[in-house]
Every structure is written in structure tokens, then in C-alpha cells.
Design a protein around this motif. Structure first.
Motif, PDB file in Angstrom:
ATOM      1  N   PHE A 281      35.173  84.191 -66.663  1.00  0.00           N
ATOM      2  CA  PHE A 281      36.367  83.441 -67.027  1.00  0.00           C
ATOM      3  C   PHE A 281      37.465  83.569 -65.974  1.00  0.00           C
ATOM      4  O   PHE A 281      38.608  83.181 -66.216  1.00  0.00           O
ATOM      5  CB  PHE A 281      36.881  83.930 -68.381  1.00  0.00           C
ATOM      6  CG  PHE A 281      35.809  83.968 -69.430  1.00  0.00           C
ATOM      7  CD1 PHE A 281      35.292  82.796 -69.961  1.00  0.00           C
ATOM      8  CD2 PHE A 281      35.283  85.177 -69.872  1.00  0.00           C
ATOM      9  CE1 PHE A 281      34.288  82.825 -70.915  1.00  0.00           C
ATOM     10  CE2 PHE A 281      34.282  85.217 -70.825  1.00  0.00           C
ATOM     11  CZ  PHE A 281      33.781  84.040 -71.351  1.00  0.00           C
ATOM     12  N   GLU A 282      37.103  84.085 -64.791  1.00  0.00           N
ATOM     13  CA  GLU A 282      38.110  84.319 -63.756  1.00  0.00           C
ATOM     14  C   GLU A 282      38.809  83.034 -63.336  1.00  0.00           C
ATOM     15  O   GLU A 282      40.012  83.016 -63.064  1.00  0.00           O
ATOM     16  CB  GLU A 282      37.453  84.969 -62.538  1.00  0.00           C
ATOM     17  CG  GLU A 282      38.416  85.256 -61.400  1.00  0.00           C
ATOM     18  CD  GLU A 282      37.753  85.933 -60.221  1.00  0.00           C
ATOM     19  OE1 GLU A 282      38.459  86.260 -59.263  1.00  0.00           O
ATOM     20  OE2 GLU A 282      36.511  86.144 -60.272  1.00  0.00           O
ATOM     21  N   HIS A 283      38.075  81.951 -63.276  1.00  0.00           N
ATOM     22  CA  HIS A 283      38.631  80.695 -62.770  1.00  0.00           C
ATOM     23  C   HIS A 283      38.952  79.699 -63.889  1.00  0.00           C
ATOM     24  O   HIS A 283      39.156  78.519 -63.625  1.00  0.00           O
ATOM     25  CB  HIS A 283      37.664  80.071 -61.767  1.00  0.00           C
ATOM     26  CG  HIS A 283      37.372  80.968 -60.599  1.00  0.00           C
ATOM     27  ND1 HIS A 283      38.336  81.338 -59.691  1.00  0.00           N
ATOM     28  CD2 HIS A 283      36.218  81.587 -60.218  1.00  0.00           C
ATOM     29  CE1 HIS A 283      37.799  82.140 -58.780  1.00  0.00           C
ATOM     30  NE2 HIS A 283      36.524  82.308 -59.071  1.00  0.00           N
ATOM     31  N   GLY A 284      38.986  80.187 -65.120  1.00  0.00           N
ATOM     32  CA  GLY A 284      39.338  79.309 -66.218  1.00  0.00           C
ATOM     33  C   GLY A 284      38.267  79.275 -67.291  1.00  0.00           C
ATOM     34  O   GLY A 284      37.261  79.979 -67.228  1.00  0.00           O
ATOM     35  N   LEU A 285      38.496  78.439 -68.292  1.00  0.00           N
ATOM     36  CA  LEU A 285      37.607  78.349 -69.442  1.00  0.00           C
ATOM     37  C   LEU A 285      36.576  77.247 -69.236  1.00  0.00           C
ATOM     38  O   LEU A 285      36.844  76.242 -68.574  1.00  0.00           O
ATOM     39  CB  LEU A 285      38.422  78.049 -70.696  1.00  0.00           C
ATOM     40  CG  LEU A 285      39.473  79.104 -71.071  1.00  0.00           C
ATOM     41  CD1 LEU A 285      40.335  78.597 -72.216  1.00  0.00           C
ATOM     42  CD2 LEU A 285      38.818  80.428 -71.449  1.00  0.00           C
ATOM     43  N   PRO A 286      35.378  77.410 -69.816  1.00  0.00           N
ATOM     44  CA  PRO A 286      34.352  76.366 -69.673  1.00  0.00           C
ATOM     45  C   PRO A 286      34.724  75.100 -70.435  1.00  0.00           C
ATOM     46  O   PRO A 286      35.497  75.135 -71.396  1.00  0.00           O
ATOM     47  CB  PRO A 286      33.107  77.026 -70.273  1.00  0.00           C
ATOM     48  CG  PRO A 286      33.624  78.058 -71.214  1.00  0.00           C
ATOM     49  CD  PRO A 286      34.898  78.567 -70.593  1.00  0.00           C
ATOM     50  N   ASP A 287      34.159  73.983 -70.002  1.00  0.00           N
ATOM     51  CA  ASP A 287      34.446  72.698 -70.648  1.00  0.00           C
ATOM     52  C   ASP A 287      34.095  72.718 -72.127  1.00  0.00           C
ATOM     53  O   ASP A 287      34.757  72.061 -72.935  1.00  0.00           O
ATOM     54  CB  ASP A 287      33.671  71.579 -69.950  1.00  0.00           C
ATOM     55  CG  ASP A 287      34.187  71.303 -68.538  1.00  0.00           C
ATOM     56  OD1 ASP A 287      35.323  71.710 -68.230  1.00  0.00           O
ATOM     57  OD2 ASP A 287      33.435  70.692 -67.753  1.00  0.00           O
ATOM     58  N   SER A 288      33.056  73.459 -72.485  1.00  0.00           N
ATOM     59  CA  SER A 288      32.625  73.506 -73.882  1.00  0.00           C
ATOM     60  C   SER A 288      33.704  74.089 -74.783  1.00  0.00           C
ATOM     61  O   SER A 288      33.752  73.787 -75.979  1.00  0.00           O
ATOM     62  CB  SER A 288      31.346  74.342 -74.009  1.00  0.00           C
ATOM     63  OG  SER A 288      31.553  75.651 -73.505  1.00  0.00           O
ATOM     64  N   LEU A 289      34.560  74.926 -74.235  1.00  0.00           N
ATOM     65  CA  LEU A 289      35.647  75.519 -75.007  1.00  0.00           C
ATOM     66  C   LEU A 289      36.935  74.720 -74.906  1.00  0.00           C
ATOM     67  O   LEU A 289      37.664  74.563 -75.887  1.00  0.00           O
ATOM     68  CB  LEU A 289      35.896  76.953 -74.520  1.00  0.00           C
ATOM     69  CG  LEU A 289      36.974  77.775 -75.229  1.00  0.00           C
ATOM     70  CD1 LEU A 289      36.706  77.851 -76.729  1.00  0.00           C
ATOM     71  CD2 LEU A 289      37.030  79.176 -74.642  1.00  0.00           C
ATOM     72  N   LEU A 290      37.203  74.148 -73.745  1.00  0.00           N
ATOM     73  CA  LEU A 290      38.466  73.440 -73.540  1.00  0.00           C
ATOM     74  C   LEU A 290      38.645  72.279 -74.510  1.00  0.00           C
ATOM     75  O   LEU A 290      39.743  72.026 -75.003  1.00  0.00           O
ATOM     76  CB  LEU A 290      38.542  72.928 -72.095  1.00  0.00           C
ATOM     77  CG  LEU A 290      38.771  73.983 -71.015  1.00  0.00           C
ATOM     78  CD1 LEU A 290      38.675  73.346 -69.632  1.00  0.00           C
ATOM     79  CD2 LEU A 290      40.127  74.657 -71.193  1.00  0.00           C
ATOM     80  N   GLY A 291      37.553  71.577 -74.807  1.00  0.00           N
ATOM     81  CA  GLY A 291      37.659  70.410 -75.674  1.00  0.00           C
ATOM     82  C   GLY A 291      38.118  70.742 -77.076  1.00  0.00           C
ATOM     83  O   GLY A 291      38.769  69.923 -77.737  1.00  0.00           O
ATOM     84  N   GLY A 292      37.801  71.945 -77.546  1.00  0.00           N
ATOM     85  CA  GLY A 292      38.163  72.319 -78.909  1.00  0.00           C
ATOM     86  C   GLY A 292      39.574  72.825 -79.070  1.00  0.00           C
ATOM     87  O   GLY A 292      40.073  72.973 -80.198  1.00  0.00           O
ATOM     88  N   LEU A 293      40.265  73.106 -77.962  1.00  0.00           N
ATOM     89  CA  LEU A 293      41.597  73.689 -78.052  1.00  0.00           C
ATOM     90  C   LEU A 293      42.643  72.701 -78.540  1.00  0.00           C
ATOM     91  O   LEU A 293      43.719  73.096 -78.986  1.00  0.00           O
ATOM     92  CB  LEU A 293      42.013  74.249 -76.690  1.00  0.00           C
ATOM     93  CG  LEU A 293      41.137  75.378 -76.136  1.00  0.00           C
ATOM     94  CD1 LEU A 293      41.744  75.933 -74.856  1.00  0.00           C
ATOM     95  CD2 LEU A 293      40.950  76.497 -77.161  1.00  0.00           C
TER      96      LEU A 293
END
Length: 332
Positions: A281-293
Motif C-alpha cells: 500500500f506504499e503507493h496508494g490503495l488498489p482500484d478494487s478498494l477505491l471504488g467502494g470508498l
């Protein structure tokens, strides 16, 4: 040398900040996934989610919350979502943020979970102390927890609960994961499973007992046993694609196991092992998680920052636990 721990280890990485689970500000937002099937999603990350499954004759609630007040909120929501009486409550894990609310359910509600969860629910004082580290100034709310009601009915591998009208809830234990008795609630009519702390979206693991080896085997068993599964509702975090979540978790655990093993074989210290292991997670969150935020009651940048901090802290904890399991050295 490899060991497993009978209980969640109390050791934490230096400066560790666990996920904020205080119920202050918590609201559970119903999300209908199929007729009679509702996820109850926390409005603030990464607080606990819940669920209500209703059939023609009875309803089932998934997880009871961290305090009696949260449990009463869940019961009120269930009463507004279905005329069917709540007859069952499933605990996906023994952890107090999922079970401290058990006592606020009436005696005629049957609590169901895996046998290992019931067996782990013996030391209320210890469990309150463990969860207090995630209360962030609201520890006094746990004073309302005076009784740790244990499951009335246990299973060892799987069982089905018939709620009437063709609505089934299938309970599964696939093996040691985050804890010894991770209970998955599969609802075929919604092609959805509630996974508690066992599987989350984005490759996030909360590895508190046992190490990645048994966890990997259990996740693969779930993947193979439920091939038609489309969605998961985790205990914490957004709803997501089941195939993607399982694949990302397997990748994470494989890498964690391999990198810590290499570090231990090279004679590295724990601090050196932290530095050696890949931070996914050093460079950010995966796309699979970002969509749910987007579902959270927060500006997206704040939600991303909170999640990124939480998952990076969990990763450090996972390295610690894996190192202790691999070396067999007692936790401090």
C-alpha cells in the motif's frame, strides 16, 4: 521453526495505531442486495458492518456490534427492514467488536457461530483490553459491556439455516484465518457472503493468529467451495467483488509468507524484516478498494487517507505476527 498462537498476540509494532473502531458517530446504512437481503454498512471507515437476512418465517442478523447500544441500533434497523422476527444472530468471529453486543439480543434469539469462536469467548477482561486499543478515547463505552454472551449453537464445518420461503443462510468454516473460527455466511439468493475479518476488499489481511500458511489454505478452500460467489460484505470496509478480493488476498499472503521466510532464513531481525518486506500500500490503495470508498460519509481524500493508514498499519502487524510464527520466538 513454526508455531501458532492459541490467542491473538498482544504484541504490536512500535508506534502501532490500530483501526478506529469506536462506535462514536457510527450509523449503519442498509443496502439491499436481493429481496430480503440487506448489508448494514458503516458510514465511517473502518468501523464494523453488519447484515440482515430475512425469509418468510424468520430473520438472521450478522454480527452484534461492539456495544449494547450498537446492538440495539442493529435490532431497530432489522425491525424496519422486515416483518419477520429475528430468530438468529451469527458471530463471524469471537472478537469483541463483533460480539460484545450479543447480550443485548433477547434470549429467544439463537446465537450461532463456529465452535472455536465460542471456545475463545472466556476472558471478557482480556478481550475488552484488546479492543480498547482501537477505541481512541472512547474506552469508557466498553464499561457497558458486562456480560460476554456466548453462542448457543455451534458448528464444526458447515450448516444451513432455513429462514422460510426458500431463503437460506449457509454457514461455513474454511480453516484458520484471522482467528481460529472465522465464520462465513453465504446467502445463495444474493450470490453474496459476509466474511467478517476473514476476507476484505483490496488484499487487506488482519492476520492476528496462526500465520499466513493456514490462512492461505483456508482462503483457497473458500474460493474452490463457492465458485459462483459474486460479492463479499467484509466485517470492515466496502462491499467488493468476491473473485477479485480472494485473488488479491491470496497474492498478499503468498508474498508475506515468502518474504518473511527469506528474512528469517537470512537471520534478519524483526526491524530488518519490516524494511525487507514489500509494502503493498506504499503507493496508494488498489482500484478494487477505491471504488467502494464513495459510499462513506467523508470527502474522498480523507477516506483514502484513513484507509491507507489503517491498511499500512495492519501490514506491519502482519509482518510481526508472521515473523513470530516463523521463528517460534515468544512475543514480548
Amino acid at each position: 521453526m513454526n508455531v501458532t498462537f492459541d490467542h491473538e498476540i498482544a504484541e504490536r509494532p512500535a508506534g502501532f495505531q490500530g483501526p478506529n473502531l469506536t462506535p462514536a458517530g457510527l450509523e449503519l446504512i442498509p443496502r439491499e442486495l436481493a429481496p430480503g437481503v440487506h448489508a448494514l454498512m458503516a458510514n465511517l471507515p473502518p468501523k464494523d458492518n453488519s447484515g440482515v437476512i430475512a425469509g418468510a418465517d424468520a430473520a438472521l442478523v450478522i454480527d452484534a456490534g461492539i456495544t449494547p447500544q450498537v446492538a440495539r441500533h442493529i435490532r431497530s434497523l432489522a425491525a424496519g427492514l422486515t416483518p419477520a422476527p429475528v430468530r438468529y444472530l451469527v458471530n463471524t468471529t469471537y472478537h469483541g467488536d463483533h460480539t460484545f453486543g450479543n447480550a443485548a439480543f433477547p434470549a429467544d434469539v439463537t446465537i450461532v457461530s463456529h465452535r472455536a469462536n465460542r471456545d475463545a469467548m472466556t476472558d471478557l477482561g482480556r478481550e475488552k483490553a484488546m479492543r480498547a486499543e482501537s477505541m481512541y478515547g472512547d474506552e469508557a463505552l466498553l464499561d457497558a459491556v458486562t456480560t460476554w454472551r456466548r453462542p448457543d449453537l455451534v458448528f464444526d464445518s458447515s450448516c444451513e439455516i432455513d429462514l422460510g420461503g426458500g431463503q437460506l443462510a449457509a454457514l461455513h468454516w474454511f480453516g484458520q484465518g484471522n482467528g481460529p473460527g472465522d465464520t462465513v455466511v453465504h446467502v445463495p439468493s444474493a450470490r453474496t457472503a459476509w466474511t467478517g475479518n476473514f476476507v476484505a476488499v483490496g488484499g487487506i489481511a488482519m492476520l492476528l493468529q496462526g500465520g499466513p500458511g493456514p490462512y492461505l489454505a483456508a482462503v483457497r478452500r473458500m474460493r474452490d467451495a463457492l465458485p459462483g460467489l459474486e460479492w463479499i460484505v467484509p466485517g470492515h470496509g466496502p462491499i467488493g467483488s468476491a473473485p477479485v478480493a480472494l485473488a488479491e488476498l491470496i497474492t498478499y499472503l503468498e508474498r508475506l509468507e515468502s518474504e518473511v521466510a527469506e528474512a528469517v532464513d537470512a537471520g534478519l531481525t524483526l526491524e530488518e524484516t519490516y524494511a525487507r518486506c514489500t509494502d503493498p500500500f506504499e503507493h496508494g490503495l488498489p482500484d478494487s478498494l477505491l471504488g467502494g470508498l464513495a459510499a462513506y460519509d467523508l470527502p474522498q481524500e480523507i477516506a483514502r487517507t484513513r484507509f491507507r493508514h489503517a491498511v499500512r498499519e495492519l501490514h506491519r502487524l502482519n509482518v510481526l505476527v508472521t515473523y513470530r510464527v516463523r521463528t517460534g520466538r515468544p512475543a514480548r
